[in-house]
Enzyme design. Sequence first.
Site, mmCIF file in Angstrom:
data_model
loop_
_atom_site.group_PDB
_atom_site.id
_atom_site.type_symbol
_atom_site.label_atom_id
_atom_site.label_comp_id
_atom_site.label_asym_id
_atom_site.label_seq_id
_atom_site.Cartn_x
_atom_site.Cartn_y
_atom_site.Cartn_z
ATOM 1 C CB SER A 160 -0.937 -0.063 1.221
ATOM 2 O OG SER A 160 -1.863 0.984 1.191
ATOM 3 C CE LYS A 178 -0.561 1.841 -3.751
ATOM 4 N NZ LYS A 178 -0.067 0.536 -4.198
#
Length: 295
Positions: A160, A178
């Site tokens: 992420s 994300k």
Amino acid sequence: MADPVVLPYVPSTSIFKNDIFKGKVAFVTGGGSGICQTMTLNLMQHGCSAAIVGRKADRLQASADWLQKQAGNGTKCIATPADVRTPTDLNEAVRKTVEAFGRIDFVICGAAGNFLAPMDGLSENAFRTVIEIDLLGTYNTFKATIDELKKSHGAYIHISATLHYNGLPWQAAASAAKAGIDALNQSIAVEYGPFGVRSNVIAPGLIADTEGADRLTPKGAEDFMSMRIPLQRSGQKGDIGNMAIFLFSDAASYISGSRFIVDGANWHNGGFWLPYPDSQLDPKSIKDLISGSKL
Ligand code: COA
């Protein structure tokens, strides 16, 4: 002013045993280059076999050959080309991996696309493209691999970022993607924990020698950006590899659903109130800039 202390990067082979992943198999999307390629190498250096996934078959095969040579310990790496936006591609890549190695223990969801653009400067297709690669690609990878991970009691790592923790300009699509990946991570951890499957997120900060650093940070700002990082250097790809090795190891068998930020404390360093790190290393040097301080 005192010189800042810079803690060096230490490679995993100096820290972890070389055979902790012997007999294990990793499936890595985005493993053809950058951070995910290094994570793959680091896993292989500790005995793991690997299948790397990417769109460009030639580049992917060259990367698999390089990884095998670089690991230099007899561990195997195969190229299984697939676009993470296409579930049938991914199913085929998983089939080839299981055919070659018999199992999958670790999955890294790392394939990503990103570019700098203001929200109203992006086309609808551009926004959708980033969401499709990053977020849907993560879901598709999960869907294609979960049966194998249930069998092996394996683990996921999702790559992420920290950019969605606040409103970073020109990163709307990646931020939204994300944030979705972080949410998926929690759902996987909760839904599949009872099957012995773990899932965690690594959120890298500025990592040197990556396409991301090259494309997404201002040219010539490297020194300034490193100074703003409390640990006083940009990350190495191996810093992320070290975190992956820990998270896939049995030392992390009670860790799931968590996010691990590997950014030298960068995102905690909010605002531009005081010169940094000067305000820490030599507080008196900045006293003329502020009134009311008893420095
Ligand atoms: N700024 C704004 N829009 C962009 C863009 C940019 N730098 N790059 C691509 N787009 C837009 C395209 O114009 C297109 O939209 P349109 O059809 O309305 O014109 C849309 O995004 C899809 O682009 P396309 O190149 O056709 O898609 P793709 O699936 O072939 O590739 C990427 C998408 C993201 C993989 C590609 O842009 C790319 O190679 N990026 C660099 C690699 C990368 O992102 N690495 C990760 C770095 S962190």
